[in-house]
Scaffold this active site. Structure first.
Site, PDB file in Angstrom:
ATOM      1  N   GLU B  49      -7.143   6.731 -11.447  1.00 38.07           N
ATOM      2  CA  GLU B  49      -7.304   5.750 -11.970  1.00 38.07           C
ATOM      3  C   GLU B  49      -6.732   4.785 -10.355  1.00 38.07           C
ATOM      4  O   GLU B  49      -7.341   3.178 -10.226  1.00 38.07           O
ATOM      5  CB  GLU B  49      -6.186   5.132 -12.627  1.00 38.07           C
ATOM      6  CG  GLU B  49      -6.533   5.374 -14.196  1.00 38.07           C
ATOM      7  CD  GLU B  49      -5.745   6.916 -14.729  1.00 38.07           C
ATOM      8  OE1 GLU B  49      -5.650   7.707 -13.243  1.00 38.07           O
ATOM      9  OE2 GLU B  49      -6.078   7.579 -15.795  1.00 38.07           O
ATOM     10  N   PHE B 111       5.813   7.001 -26.138  1.00 38.42           N
ATOM     11  CA  PHE B 111       4.827   7.564 -25.966  1.00 38.42           C
ATOM     12  C   PHE B 111       3.972   7.026 -24.640  1.00 38.42           C
ATOM     13  O   PHE B 111       3.217   5.986 -25.292  1.00 38.42           O
ATOM     14  CB  PHE B 111       4.317   8.599 -26.527  1.00 38.42           C
ATOM     15  CG  PHE B 111       3.723  10.094 -25.975  1.00 38.42           C
ATOM     16  CD1 PHE B 111       4.674  10.810 -24.420  1.00 38.42           C
ATOM     17  CD2 PHE B 111       2.468   9.863 -25.639  1.00 38.42           C
ATOM     18  CE1 PHE B 111       3.235  11.702 -23.501  1.00 38.42           C
ATOM     19  CE2 PHE B 111       1.381  10.675 -24.804  1.00 38.42           C
ATOM     20  CZ  PHE B 111       2.234  11.344 -24.442  1.00 38.42           C
ATOM     21  N   GLN B 112       3.828   6.502 -23.203  1.00 38.59           N
ATOM     22  CA  GLN B 112       3.080   6.576 -22.988  1.00 38.59           C
ATOM     23  C   GLN B 112       2.959   4.844 -22.585  1.00 38.59           C
ATOM     24  O   GLN B 112       2.239   3.967 -22.426  1.00 38.59           O
ATOM     25  CB  GLN B 112       1.798   6.868 -22.623  1.00 38.59           C
ATOM     26  CG  GLN B 112       1.550   8.666 -22.938  1.00 38.59           C
ATOM     27  CD  GLN B 112       0.186   8.805 -22.163  1.00 38.59           C
ATOM     28  OE1 GLN B 112      -0.993   8.903 -22.501  1.00 38.59           O
ATOM     29  NE2 GLN B 112      -0.191   9.783 -21.061  1.00 38.59           N
ATOM     30  N   LYS B 161      -3.393  -0.364 -29.160  1.00 39.25           N
ATOM     31  CA  LYS B 161      -4.466   0.495 -29.422  1.00 39.25           C
ATOM     32  C   LYS B 161      -4.749  -0.450 -30.472  1.00 39.25           C
ATOM     33  O   LYS B 161      -5.624  -0.680 -31.386  1.00 39.25           O
ATOM     34  CB  LYS B 161      -3.783   2.313 -29.363  1.00 39.25           C
ATOM     35  CG  LYS B 161      -5.146   2.752 -30.043  1.00 39.25           C
ATOM     36  CD  LYS B 161      -4.446   4.590 -29.744  1.00 39.25           C
ATOM     37  CE  LYS B 161      -5.956   5.003 -30.770  1.00 39.25           C
ATOM     38  NZ  LYS B 161      -5.056   6.544 -30.311  1.00 39.25           N
ATOM     39  N   MET B 468      -1.963   5.687  13.647  1.00 37.52           N
ATOM     40  CA  MET B 468      -1.177   4.484  13.925  1.00 37.52           C
ATOM     41  C   MET B 468       0.159   4.248  14.343  1.00 37.52           C
ATOM     42  O   MET B 468       0.665   3.736  14.572  1.00 37.52           O
ATOM     43  CB  MET B 468      -1.913   3.045  13.092  1.00 37.52           C
ATOM     44  CG  MET B 468      -1.771   1.924  13.477  1.00 37.52           C
ATOM     45  SD  MET B 468      -2.239   1.548  15.209  1.00 37.52           S
ATOM     46  CE  MET B 468      -3.441   0.733  14.875  1.00 37.52           C
TER      47      MET B 468
HETATM   48  C1  LIG Z   1      -0.179   4.154   1.176  1.00 36.09           C
HETATM   49  C2  LIG Z   1       0.114   4.168   2.763  1.00 36.09           C
HETATM   50  N1  LIG Z   1       1.279   4.400   3.005  1.00 36.09           N
HETATM   51  C3  LIG Z   1       1.371   4.350   4.499  1.00 36.09           C
HETATM   52  C4  LIG Z   1       1.146   3.856   5.104  1.00 36.09           C
HETATM   53  C5  LIG Z   1       1.418   3.680   6.591  1.00 36.09           C
HETATM   54  N2  LIG Z   1       0.806   4.317   7.702  1.00 36.09           N
HETATM   55  C6  LIG Z   1      -0.504   2.741   7.643  1.00 36.09           C
HETATM   56  S1  LIG Z   1      -1.346   4.042   9.560  1.00 36.09           S
HETATM   57  C7  LIG Z   1      -0.827   4.877   8.883  1.00 36.09           C
HETATM   58  C8  LIG Z   1      -1.882   5.819   9.200  1.00 36.09           C
HETATM   59  C9  LIG Z   1      -3.029   6.384   8.790  1.00 36.09           C
HETATM   60  O1  LIG Z   1      -3.134   7.951   9.973  1.00 36.09           O
HETATM   61  P1  LIG Z   1      -4.840   7.901   9.162  1.00 36.09           P
HETATM   62  O2  LIG Z   1      -5.128   7.504   8.105  1.00 36.09           O
HETATM   63  O3  LIG Z   1      -5.167   9.658   9.971  1.00 36.09           O
HETATM   64  O4  LIG Z   1      -5.673   7.602   9.874  1.00 36.09           O
HETATM   65  P2  LIG Z   1      -5.495   7.318  11.569  1.00 36.09           P
HETATM   66  O5  LIG Z   1      -4.413   6.232  12.164  1.00 36.09           O
HETATM   67  O6  LIG Z   1      -4.794   8.555  12.755  1.00 36.09           O
HETATM   68  O7  LIG Z   1      -6.658   6.607  12.587  1.00 36.09           O
HETATM   69  C10 LIG Z   1       0.351   5.101   8.208  1.00 36.09           C
HETATM   70  C11 LIG Z   1       0.995   6.421   7.803  1.00 36.09           C
HETATM   71  C12 LIG Z   1      -0.222   3.071   4.891  1.00 36.09           C
HETATM   72  N3  LIG Z   1      -0.961   2.255   5.657  1.00 36.09           N
HETATM   73  N4  LIG Z   1      -0.590   3.451   3.302  1.00 36.09           N
END
Ligand SMILES: Cc1ncc(C[n+]2csc(CCOP(=O)(O)OP(=O)(O)O)c2C)c(N)n1
Ligand SMILES: [Mg+2]
Lengths: 161, 556
Positions: B49, B111-112, B161, B468
């Site tokens: 979803e 439920f749900q 529902k 990042m």
């Molecule tokens: C759902 C979610 N969880 C954690 C984060 C924290 N976060 C920001 S950037 C990042 C790394 C992203 O890694 P990747 O997709 O490999 O991108 P890159 O920075 O390596 O290009 C994380 C864990 C986030 N922004 N969103």
């Protein structure tokens, strides 16, 4: 500074949670909140007292206006308005103290609404000044419990009157 | 005519000209799906979803029309939450319809059962729990109206529902009766004139344009105003595409990973014209030191955005398009002067750059995508370094061509959003510029793309890291790479193939161009695994809490 905000809302389920939720999720705190139907049964009025500086107050007003079910928001503070609160105060009162308390209560035109062997319950209605004065006075006798309705307020004159 | 609640939902969607619904069904929405069995509406079954909510969001960002997603009660609704919050933070119009347990069961921990209106209250513009089937048509009409007018945003409708099964005499309302919701569209003329005077006087003006320019459809008006007055334009992440980055007045993006010239320019400006932007902390940096000499004009449809983070001198509440049209009448032509010379010097001195050696660098991949698509693709991004490089190294010239989760920064956004965008714009080329981490957060939607023949191209900038976060650890935590390695991740080519998509692995610089060409020639989804330099950083960078002109430039 304390502000009294009057909010007209649609009288629908979920509105209170939208308003209350707004305050909690944006970190604004509420001193008191009172809700009731208006002369139009589809509309409710919330009177909210908040402690906020001008900047926060502005945000509170704007965020309230942004809620879909909020019809009108008005900060009454500074304008000409009547405000009232009802407070029930249970006072420690053995037989000896009783007449003294009754006298004190009388001068403030408060009422005694319940009497027990060990306590007296006082009902007082008024604006903040009066309520504070009564509380101050009764504190000397020993207050056991306080219940407050929260403030309600009404502008003396409507803008378009 | 008598109709069931389920039929009312579908009829109403048709009346709202909804082309497509994304979602997954379950027990509490069975009546709607049963009615859908022989109802002419396009439904795309997603694999999660969250994917459905992002698809609705991507569809909305790409087309400007409200996107629609649907889910069952309980876990169906809670799985939508991240997608709804993403849309909310970026003011994107989506309508989410969820099933709910029988009205008689609500509150009993059935439920749900989940209190989805309670859960989504802070992340929707508005939401409804429908208690009577007679209210359903009015509510749906209102929901679309609220989602797509004023400052747009997500609206959720929770339908028990039994309400879906109950009958009502259906008539789609012709108008909205909402006394409490009336957005302001036309700007106050006195404020507009004041703004024009400020513009006439300013020596170092700058336009700071945000996502509001895109949602109001004001890109042309903005471009005309900037060109007439010769005011340089910087945009936020969400504002990309609101002003052509190929124009000499463009300063690109500002803020934490913005261009140095945009950040210097805004800091030294004497007038900021903010349009549909909200002075987010990623843009202003240290707020007390932000643009100390600037007078601020703020054009925004949302009064609560004004003077929230910075004190505004000339607020103009209303729709950006209408206000800019009006403002255009009161401003005079202005020629470039010393201010433009200064900006051009900054541009020469601090261009966006990266090390040009033999190695496969992520920025190069994006430049190549720009070239092979003639800058005409819809680019979606994941979150992290990939997102910032996509913002920096692709030049956006048209609104609704850069789709990215700005406010919430949701990893896993880009791929499903790309699918939604592609469904809305079948003739466009859609690229998801992805990270190896983010892509895995909604990788299951490969099945959706393959089965429905949605030819999104995914370009993974595979650095084997949550890049990042690793960058922050490198710069601010002494290179202590605590749990940011993604080494040992899947073979993305095989994953793609397992889903029935095309997979291409690219390890060398000179393979990039042919791989992209091949991807474009494939009539279906493609996953490209670009094995880029692992420890590349995004520069320039404003460290959190610093003023925006205190940038680390760290030329590689
Ligand atoms: C759902 C979610 N969880 C954690 C984060 C924290 N976060 C920001 S950037 C990042 C790394 C992203 O890694 P990747 O997709 O490999 O991108 P890159 O920075 O390596 O290009 C994380 C864990 C986030 N922004 N969103
Ligand atoms: Mg990565």
């Amino acid at each position: 500074m304390k502000h009294t905000i009057s909010v007209l809302v649609e009288n629908k389920a979920g509105v209170l949670s939208h308003v209350a939720g707004l305050f909690s999720s944006r970190g604004f705190s509420i001193d008191s909140l009172a809700v009731g139907e208006t002369s139009d049964p589809t509309v409710s009025r919330m009177t909210i007292v908040v402690d906020a500086d001008e900047r926060i107050l502005e945000q509170i007003m704007k965020q309230l206006r942004k809620l879909i079910d909020v019809i009108k928001v008005q900060d009454l503070t500074g304008g000409d308005f009547i405000d009232r609160e009802l407070v029930l105060i249970k006072v420690d009162a053995g037989p000896k103290k009783r007449s003294e308390i009754m006298q004190a209560v009388d001068t403030f035109r408060a009422r005694i609404v319940d009497v027990n062997p060990k306590s007296i319950t006082v009902e007082v209605t008024g604006d903040r000044g009066k309520i504070n004065a009564v509380l101050e006075l009764l504190r000397g006798f020993g207050i056991k419990e306080i219940v407050r309705t929260g403030r309600i307020a009404m502008a003396r004159r409507n803008k378009n009157q | 005519m008598k109709k069931t609640g389920a039929e009312v939902i579908l009829e109403s969607l048709r009346k709202e000209k909804v082309e497509v619904v994304f979602g997954i069904l379950g027990g509490a929405v069975l009546p709607v799906f049963d009615a859908m069995y022989d109802f002419p509406i396009k439904f795309i079954l997603t694999r999660h979803e969250q994917g459905a909510a992002h698809m609705a969001d991507g569809y909305a960002r790409a087309t400007g029309k409200a996107g629609v997603c649907m889910a069952t009660s309980g876990p169906g609704g809670t799985n939508l939450v991240t997608g709804i919050a993403t849309a909310h933070m970026d003011s994107i119009p989506i309508v989410a319809i969820t099933g709910q347990v029988f009205t008689t069961m609500i509150g009993n921990d059935a439920f749900q059962e989940a209190d989805i209106t309670g859960i989504t209250r802070p992340i929707t513009k508005h939401n409804y729990l429908v208690k009577k089937v007679d209210d359903l048509a009015d509510i749906i009409k209102e929901a679309f109206y609220i989602a797509s007018t004023g400052r747009p945003g997500p609206v959720l409708i929770d339908v028990p529902k039994d309400v879906q099964m109950a009958e009502t005499s259906y008539k789609y309302p012709s108008e909205i009766k909402l006394r409490s919701y009336k957005p302001t569209y036309t700007g106050h003329i006195r404020q507009i004139k004041k703004a024009a005077e400020a513009i006439a006087k300013a020596e170092r003006p700058i336009i700071y344009a945000g996502g509001g320019v895109i949602s109001s459809g004001a890109a042309d008006e903005l471009t005309r105003l900037a060109r007439k007055t010769n005011i340089p334009v910087t945009t936020t992440l969400l504002g990309l595409g609101g002003f052509p980055e190929t124009d000499k007045l463009s300063l690109g993006m500002l803020g934490m990973h913005g261009t140095q010239y945009a950040n210097h320019a805004i800091m030294e400006s004497d007038l900021i014209i903010a349009i549909g932007a909200r002075f987010d902390d990623r843009v202003t940096g240290k707020i007390d030191e932000f643009a100390p000499e600037a007078e601020i004009i703020h054009i925004d449809i949302d009064p609560s955005s004004i003077s929230k983070n910075v004190q505004v001198d000339i607020p103009i509440v209303g729709d950006a398009k209408l206000i800019l049209r009006e403002l255009m009448k009161y401003v005079d032509k202005k020629e470039p002067g010393p201010w433009h010379k200064r900006i051009n010097n900054w541009k020469k001195k601090y261009p966006l750059s990266y090390k040009k050696d033999g190695k496969l660098r992520p920025q190069f991949v994006i430049e190549q995508i720009y070239e092979v698509t003639n800058g005409e693709a819809i680019i979606t991004t994941e979150v992290g370094q990939n997102q910032m490089w996509a913002a920096q190294f692709y030049k956006y010239t048209e609104p609704r061509t850069f789709l990215s989760s700005g406010g919430l920064g949701t990893m896993g956004y880009g791929f499903p959003a790309g699918i939604g965008a592609q469904v809305g714009c079948p003739k466009k080329i859609v690229f998801d510029i992805a990270g190896d981490g983010s892509f895995q957060m909604n990788i299951q939607e490969l099945a959706t793309a393959v089965v429905n023949k949605i030819p999104v191209k995914v370009a993974i900038l595979n650095n084997q890291y949550l890049g990042m976060v690793r960058q922050w650890q490198e710069l601010f935590y002494k290179k202590r790479y605590s749990h940011t390695s993604l080494a040992g991740g899947p073979d993305f080519v095989k994953v793609a193939q397992a889903y029935g998509a095309c997979g291409i692995c690219v390890k060398k610089k000179d393979e990039v161009r042919p791989a992209l060409k091949k991807a474009l020639s494939v009539d279906g989804p493609v996953v490209m695994d670009f094995r880029v330099v692992e420890e590349e950083n995004v520069y320039p960078m404003v460290p959190a809490g610093a003023a925006v002109n205190q940038m680390i430039s760290g030329m590689a």
